[in-house]
Design an enzyme around this catalytic site. Sequence first.
Site, PDB file in Angstrom:
ATOM      1  N   LYS A  19       0.866  -1.186   0.000  1.00 13.25           N
ATOM      2  CA  LYS A  19       0.000   0.000   0.000  1.00 13.25           C
ATOM      3  C   LYS A  19       0.898   1.230   0.000  1.00 13.25           C
ATOM      4  O   LYS A  19       1.556   1.529   0.992  1.00 13.25           O
ATOM      5  CB  LYS A  19      -0.936   0.024   1.205  1.00 13.25           C
TER       6      LYS A  19
ATOM      7  N   ARG B 135      -3.407   8.554  -6.149  1.00 13.79           N
ATOM      8  CA  ARG B 135      -4.143   7.625  -7.005  1.00 13.79           C
ATOM      9  C   ARG B 135      -4.308   8.234  -8.398  1.00 13.79           C
ATOM     10  O   ARG B 135      -4.629   9.422  -8.545  1.00 13.79           O
ATOM     11  CB  ARG B 135      -5.528   7.362  -6.379  1.00 13.79           C
TER      12      ARG B 135
ATOM     13  N   ARG C 289     -17.022   0.964  -2.026  1.00 16.68           N
ATOM     14  CA  ARG C 289     -16.137   0.648  -0.906  1.00 16.68           C
ATOM     15  C   ARG C 289     -16.586  -0.707  -0.368  1.00 16.68           C
ATOM     16  O   ARG C 289     -17.142  -0.834   0.716  1.00 16.68           O
ATOM     17  CB  ARG C 289     -16.224   1.736   0.173  1.00 16.68           C
TER      18      ARG C 289
ATOM     19  N   LYS D 227      -7.592  -2.693   3.534  1.00 14.57           N
ATOM     20  CA  LYS D 227      -6.290  -2.055   3.729  1.00 14.57           C
ATOM     21  C   LYS D 227      -5.797  -2.317   5.156  1.00 14.57           C
ATOM     22  O   LYS D 227      -6.559  -2.233   6.116  1.00 14.57           O
ATOM     23  CB  LYS D 227      -6.370  -0.549   3.446  1.00 14.57           C
TER      24      LYS D 227
END
Length: 526
Positions: free
Chosen positions: A221, A226, A381, A387
């Site tokens: 991550k 982005r 989502r 994450k």
Amino acid sequence: MRLAELVAASNAVAANPARLEKTRILAELLQALTPEEVPVAVAFLAGRLRQGRLGLGHATLWEARENPPAPAAPTLFDQPGTDAPLALRDVDAAFERLAHVRGKGVGAERARILAELYARASDDERDFLERLLLAELRQGALMGVMVDAVARASGRPLAEIRRAAMLAGDLEPVAVAALTQGDLAQFRLEVFKPVLPMLAQPAEGIEDALARLGEAALEWKLDGARIQVHREGDTVRVYSRTLREVTHAVPEVVESVRRLPLSDAILDGEVIALKPDGRPHPFQVTMRRFGRQLEVEELKAELPLSTVLFDVLHLDGRDTFDLPQRERFALLREKAPELTVVHLVTSDVEQATAFLDDAFARGHEGVMAKAPGAPYEAGGRGASWLKVKTAHTLDLVVLAAEWGNGRRQGWLSNIHLGARDPETGEFVMLGKTFKGMTDELLEWQTHAFEDRAIRREGNTVYLPPEFVVEIAFDDIQASPRYPGGMALRLARVKRYRPDKTPAEADTVDTVRAILEGQTAKKRASQ
């Protein structure tokens, strides 16, 4: 349709906590619209204007409310039926005029148009219009509820409406097509038409992620920005997570993607600024590259960026977003092996923990854990992307700020933090913090908040829910002090997220799930 009917429906939706009842109210309203009214009503109910933000502040709206036009003055509505109730088309026409006012005296002309509009509006309508114009309308008709209502009103399957809205990037044209028996197949994934990125939920840790997914595709991550990259032939365009084109700011991305052996593609990934030893610069450093007006070579020399890709939505004439993650990643690695994120597929906790530790050792935020069999759900989502970070973090919205004292005298310091309630659209306060702020951040925060203040009460400046901030915290505790019944313990500011919208803030449900997970762990250890 009269504006009063839409306002009444909006108020009813805001007053009703049940999602099914919200959907019913909205569906009945949608069924009563003409085709021309559908896009206007959908936009208004979602809390936005078709014309975008008009840049109007409280002072301009107050001036229009307090100074109605003189009776003899010609008005925007100088036509038969001038005393008739406001229709949706009247309001949309006024907003269109406001969006196109230019030249000398623009402020006075805008105030005149608004005053004419207000002169025909009731108190409830004026209140609705002001909140709409200031982007403060929170009546609970969020996009998810609106999608449900369009499906119910049109009689189309919900999955078809959701998919079409995802591909169109906007519900308005989909609602028009669905409610007028149009063809939803017209909405397709198109190169150079960006879609909302897929989002992730937080996991308690690597064990929690594997327990929820079983076998997982793990990826570093990265603490970068982005991006969504579109290519057709030699033409490459790059978009931010908010779908703004940022091609000029990232020439390295253009060059690296142009070299790939493919004809056309839509790629998902990040750009990140790395130090000479390969460790990442802080997020704020990477973000300096965006919004700068330097020449290409200056940008590259000042702060070079690395391109990292982790997904592909379209490749060589074929849509791939419906394929399982494992297949999409295999295609990506085949076409862009040097740009693909570091990746491991495993169900073994020991292997996964070692992978996570390695990511931390290299300076990265943690890992992403993805369900190998899941499709790409743009804008969602969902539970198929998780994450895992070193510390708990949440993306929250700043609701207000308090003036500091002592060393922080003269700065807006203690910020009020809110999580989004997906049912009502409101933001629920979870606590306050003044920790983690540098002098530079305090200065920026004070000026930015002062410019956007809604109202002031004593030592507190209240704000529209626009500023998204990433908050690190130790844990969550039950607390009767705040409306959500929860509070963050040892909350501190990690960074502001100008690349995220309030709609992308974490929800009350996410916070509650973390609290419940902590409680379950404590019980198990007793």
